[in-house]
Scaffold this motif. Sequence first.
Motif, mmCIF file in Angstrom:
data_model
loop_
_atom_site.group_PDB
_atom_site.id
_atom_site.type_symbol
_atom_site.label_atom_id
_atom_site.label_comp_id
_atom_site.label_asym_id
_atom_site.label_seq_id
_atom_site.Cartn_x
_atom_site.Cartn_y
_atom_site.Cartn_z
ATOM 1 N N ALA A 1 0.826 -1.207 0.000
ATOM 2 C CA ALA A 1 0.000 0.000 0.000
ATOM 3 C C ALA A 1 0.863 1.261 0.000
ATOM 4 C CB ALA A 1 -0.940 -0.011 1.200
ATOM 5 N N ALA A 2 1.993 1.212 0.695
ATOM 6 C CA ALA A 2 2.895 2.370 0.712
ATOM 7 C C ALA A 2 3.435 2.659 -0.680
ATOM 8 C CB ALA A 2 4.043 2.127 1.691
ATOM 9 N N ASP A 3 3.727 1.615 -1.431
ATOM 10 C CA ASP A 3 4.189 1.802 -2.814
ATOM 11 C C ASP A 3 3.093 2.419 -3.667
ATOM 12 O OD1 ASP A 3 6.627 0.687 -2.164
ATOM 13 O OD2 ASP A 3 6.130 -1.313 -2.919
ATOM 14 N N LEU A 4 1.866 1.935 -3.488
ATOM 15 C CA LEU A 4 0.729 2.499 -4.219
ATOM 16 C C LEU A 4 0.539 3.958 -3.845
ATOM 17 C CD1 LEU A 4 -1.808 2.255 -6.012
ATOM 18 C CD2 LEU A 4 -3.029 1.367 -4.001
ATOM 19 N N PHE A 5 0.667 4.263 -2.566
ATOM 20 C CA PHE A 5 0.507 5.635 -2.092
ATOM 21 C C PHE A 5 1.556 6.552 -2.723
ATOM 22 C CE2 PHE A 5 1.625 8.997 0.925
ATOM 23 C CZ PHE A 5 0.410 9.638 1.052
ATOM 24 N N ALA A 6 2.793 6.093 -2.795
ATOM 25 C CA ALA A 6 3.871 6.911 -3.371
ATOM 26 C C ALA A 6 3.599 7.194 -4.844
ATOM 27 C CB ALA A 6 5.211 6.214 -3.186
ATOM 28 N N MET A 7 3.177 6.164 -5.578
ATOM 29 C CA MET A 7 2.892 6.346 -6.999
ATOM 30 C C MET A 7 1.713 7.290 -7.208
ATOM 31 S SD MET A 7 0.577 5.277 -9.542
ATOM 32 C CE MET A 7 -0.060 3.633 -9.134
ATOM 33 N N ALA A 8 0.629 7.077 -6.438
ATOM 34 C CA ALA A 8 -0.553 7.914 -6.584
ATOM 35 C C ALA A 8 -0.260 9.357 -6.178
ATOM 36 C CB ALA A 8 -1.697 7.341 -5.742
ATOM 37 N N THR A 9 0.522 9.531 -5.130
ATOM 38 C CA THR A 9 0.869 10.870 -4.663
ATOM 39 C C THR A 9 1.639 11.640 -5.728
ATOM 40 O OG1 THR A 9 0.907 10.183 -2.340
ATOM 41 C CG2 THR A 9 2.131 12.174 -2.914
ATOM 42 N N GLU A 10 2.570 10.979 -6.367
ATOM 43 C CA GLU A 10 3.359 11.631 -7.421
ATOM 44 C C GLU A 10 2.455 12.020 -8.591
ATOM 45 O OE1 GLU A 10 5.436 12.350 -10.970
ATOM 46 O OE2 GLU A 10 4.264 10.503 -10.680
ATOM 47 N N PHE A 11 1.569 11.106 -8.988
ATOM 48 C CA PHE A 11 0.669 11.372 -10.118
ATOM 49 C C PHE A 11 -0.299 12.499 -9.796
ATOM 50 C CE2 PHE A 11 -3.558 10.487 -11.966
ATOM 51 C CZ PHE A 11 -3.263 10.727 -13.303
ATOM 52 N N PHE A 12 -0.982 12.412 -8.668
ATOM 53 C CA PHE A 12 -1.952 13.450 -8.304
ATOM 54 C C PHE A 12 -1.262 14.802 -8.095
ATOM 55 C CE2 PHE A 12 -4.564 9.832 -6.328
ATOM 56 C CZ PHE A 12 -5.321 9.683 -7.470
ATOM 57 N N GLY A 13 -0.080 14.766 -7.501
ATOM 58 C CA GLY A 13 0.643 16.011 -7.267
ATOM 59 C C GLY A 13 0.997 16.740 -8.547
ATOM 60 N N ARG A 14 1.156 15.998 -9.627
ATOM 61 C CA ARG A 14 1.462 16.588 -10.929
ATOM 62 C C ARG A 14 0.203 16.992 -11.689
ATOM 63 N NH1 ARG A 14 3.680 12.457 -12.817
ATOM 64 N NH2 ARG A 14 2.029 11.690 -14.196
ATOM 65 N N GLU A 15 -0.807 16.124 -11.692
ATOM 66 C CA GLU A 15 -1.970 16.304 -12.555
ATOM 67 C C GLU A 15 -3.079 17.171 -11.956
ATOM 68 O OE1 GLU A 15 -2.344 15.176 -15.670
ATOM 69 O OE2 GLU A 15 -0.405 14.141 -15.740
ATOM 70 N N LYS B 1 -6.138 8.418 -17.670
ATOM 71 C CA LYS B 1 -4.788 8.307 -17.116
ATOM 72 C C LYS B 1 -4.817 7.523 -15.807
ATOM 73 C CE LYS B 1 -2.919 12.615 -19.053
ATOM 74 N NZ LYS B 1 -2.430 13.993 -18.732
ATOM 75 N N CYS B 2 -5.836 7.791 -14.995
ATOM 76 C CA CYS B 2 -5.986 7.038 -13.744
ATOM 77 C C CYS B 2 -6.184 5.558 -14.037
ATOM 78 C CB CYS B 2 -7.162 7.578 -12.938
ATOM 79 S SG CYS B 2 -6.915 9.241 -12.276
ATOM 80 N N GLY B 3 -6.958 5.274 -15.077
ATOM 81 C CA GLY B 3 -7.172 3.893 -15.455
ATOM 82 C C GLY B 3 -5.897 3.210 -15.902
ATOM 83 N N GLU B 4 -5.085 3.921 -16.654
ATOM 84 C CA GLU B 4 -3.819 3.352 -17.129
ATOM 85 C C GLU B 4 -2.891 3.012 -15.979
ATOM 86 O OE1 GLU B 4 -2.278 6.311 -19.755
ATOM 87 O OE2 GLU B 4 -3.821 5.992 -21.301
ATOM 88 N N LEU B 5 -2.965 3.777 -14.893
ATOM 89 C CA LEU B 5 -2.104 3.548 -13.736
ATOM 90 C C LEU B 5 -2.700 2.557 -12.740
ATOM 91 C CD1 LEU B 5 -0.846 7.165 -12.985
ATOM 92 C CD2 LEU B 5 0.470 5.281 -13.942
ATOM 93 N N GLY B 6 -3.910 2.078 -13.016
ATOM 94 C CA GLY B 6 -4.538 1.132 -12.109
ATOM 95 C C GLY B 6 -5.162 1.770 -10.887
ATOM 96 N N LEU B 7 -5.539 3.049 -10.985
ATOM 97 C CA LEU B 7 -6.114 3.772 -9.852
ATOM 98 C C LEU B 7 -7.637 3.719 -9.826
ATOM 99 C CD1 LEU B 7 -3.805 6.941 -9.894
ATOM 100 C CD2 LEU B 7 -3.614 4.904 -8.445
ATOM 101 N N LEU B 8 -8.234 3.059 -10.822
ATOM 102 C CA LEU B 8 -9.690 2.918 -10.864
ATOM 103 C C LEU B 8 -10.084 1.470 -10.578
ATOM 104 C CD1 LEU B 8 -10.548 4.984 -14.096
ATOM 105 C CD2 LEU B 8 -10.416 5.792 -11.727
ATOM 106 N N CYS B 9 -11.198 1.304 -9.882
ATOM 107 C CA CYS B 9 -11.752 -0.027 -9.607
ATOM 108 C C CYS B 9 -10.700 -0.968 -9.035
ATOM 109 C CB CYS B 9 -12.354 -0.623 -10.882
ATOM 110 S SG CYS B 9 -13.609 0.413 -11.645
ATOM 111 N N VAL B 10 -9.915 -0.436 -8.114
ATOM 112 C CA VAL B 10 -8.797 -1.194 -7.551
ATOM 113 C C VAL B 10 -9.283 -2.408 -6.764
ATOM 114 C CG1 VAL B 10 -8.654 0.151 -5.413
ATOM 115 C CG2 VAL B 10 -6.601 -0.906 -6.342
ATOM 116 N N ASN B 11 -10.529 -2.378 -6.289
ATOM 117 C CA ASN B 11 -11.070 -3.511 -5.534
ATOM 118 C C ASN B 11 -11.684 -4.582 -6.418
ATOM 119 O OD1 ASN B 11 -10.470 -1.804 -3.432
ATOM 120 N ND2 ASN B 11 -12.548 -1.626 -2.661
ATOM 121 N N ALA B 12 -11.975 -4.255 -7.679
ATOM 122 C CA ALA B 12 -12.663 -5.197 -8.559
ATOM 123 C C ALA B 12 -11.762 -6.390 -8.893
ATOM 124 C CB ALA B 12 -13.106 -4.488 -9.838
ATOM 125 N N PRO B 13 -12.350 -7.554 -9.142
ATOM 126 C CA PRO B 13 -11.549 -8.742 -9.469
ATOM 127 C C PRO B 13 -10.700 -8.544 -10.719
ATOM 128 C CG PRO B 13 -13.811 -9.359 -8.920
ATOM 129 C CD PRO B 13 -13.788 -7.862 -9.038
#
Length: 388
Positions: free
Chosen positions: A14-28, A49-61
């Motif tokens: 989760a920390a890795d996901l947080f770092a990636m998402a933080t960098e993306f959101f901080g820019r966009e 762009k969020c979809g490409e990074l896997g930030l959408l529907c992260v809970n879906a199978p």
Amino acid sequence: MTDISAQPWMTGEAADLFAMATEFFGREVPAGREKWEAQQHVDRSFWRKCGELGLLCVNAPVEYGGGGGSFLHQATIQEAYARLGDRSWGNTIHSGVVADYISDYGTGEQCRRWLPKMATGEMLGALAMTEPSGGSDLKALRTRAVRTDEGWRISGSKTFITNGGSADLVLVACSTDPSKGSRGISLVVVEAKDAAGFTRGRPLSKLGQHGADTTELHFDDVLVPASNLLGQEGQGFAIMMGKLPQERLMIGITAVNAIELAVAVTTDYVAERNAFGGPLLDKQHVRFELAECATLAKVARVFLNECIRVHLSAGLDLATSSMCKWWLTDIQCQVVDRCLQLHGGYGYMTEYTIARLYADARAQRIYGGTNEIQKELIARSLKATGRY
């Protein structure tokens, strides 16, 4: 701001996901905010762009295009986004509510049909619950869905719908059997493109959250296939009630991050702002105000962490989720107001973060069930059990 990676529920993954998402959101997000607020919705390109990074529907199978994760991953993404103090992006509803409903209650055919496109941002989701005459009273739904030989025919209106102006997929709470009250409420899915009789109202002009896509939706004898019923007929109210604790927890995540951001930007401001012969931070009243706000922020974070821990392990009960929602959003409004006061006249200027936090905060005490409703739910649980 709190070091989120140090939170007890933040695992290495989760920390890795947080770092990636933080960098993306901080820019966009800062780059798009002004445009989003002017047009009152987030660009579809941002969703993709969020979809490409896997930030959408992260809970879906995974087999349906999702991330195969859990609420931990959804909460992590919400934390990364909320820390910026922006309230434009409707992913809490798209991924945290609509996609979860479909994953948990949809048929295999429904999941294959909708979730992959939701995961890429090609299809955006909305949940149409609130009605002009009903507000938080979900049992008083007037929107009807009548079963015919052709399918379901839906008539009625919804308001305050997040993602309403952009949604391709709308989960509509309907009364399918008025004689049964809440047991006669069902969820029927409307695919908005080319749905005859489906119209969107104008974007609603709001006090805050100006970049958020919030509209009215109208259904004038809209015909959808019988296969678009989500779950069983009459199960809609139970589905919505079952998912509300998680939705309210997500509101709590937004509240705590807004509290922490308000304290952070205000501390910076009073350290730099000079008045009466020195920095404002040298004044005892200012220091005491910040001390109280920082303490409230700490307590709010601890409470939120405990709610997340419980939800990840056993699922958050309705009463505690109501405590989480009402108290954290009340404290959000209190702290942001006190921090704005410490900015003086500049706190009223929209170019300052604190002004946006102030305008955006007020709705938090209303949606997801008003805070008065939350207190009633808590009181009922005390009456029923004699404890908490």
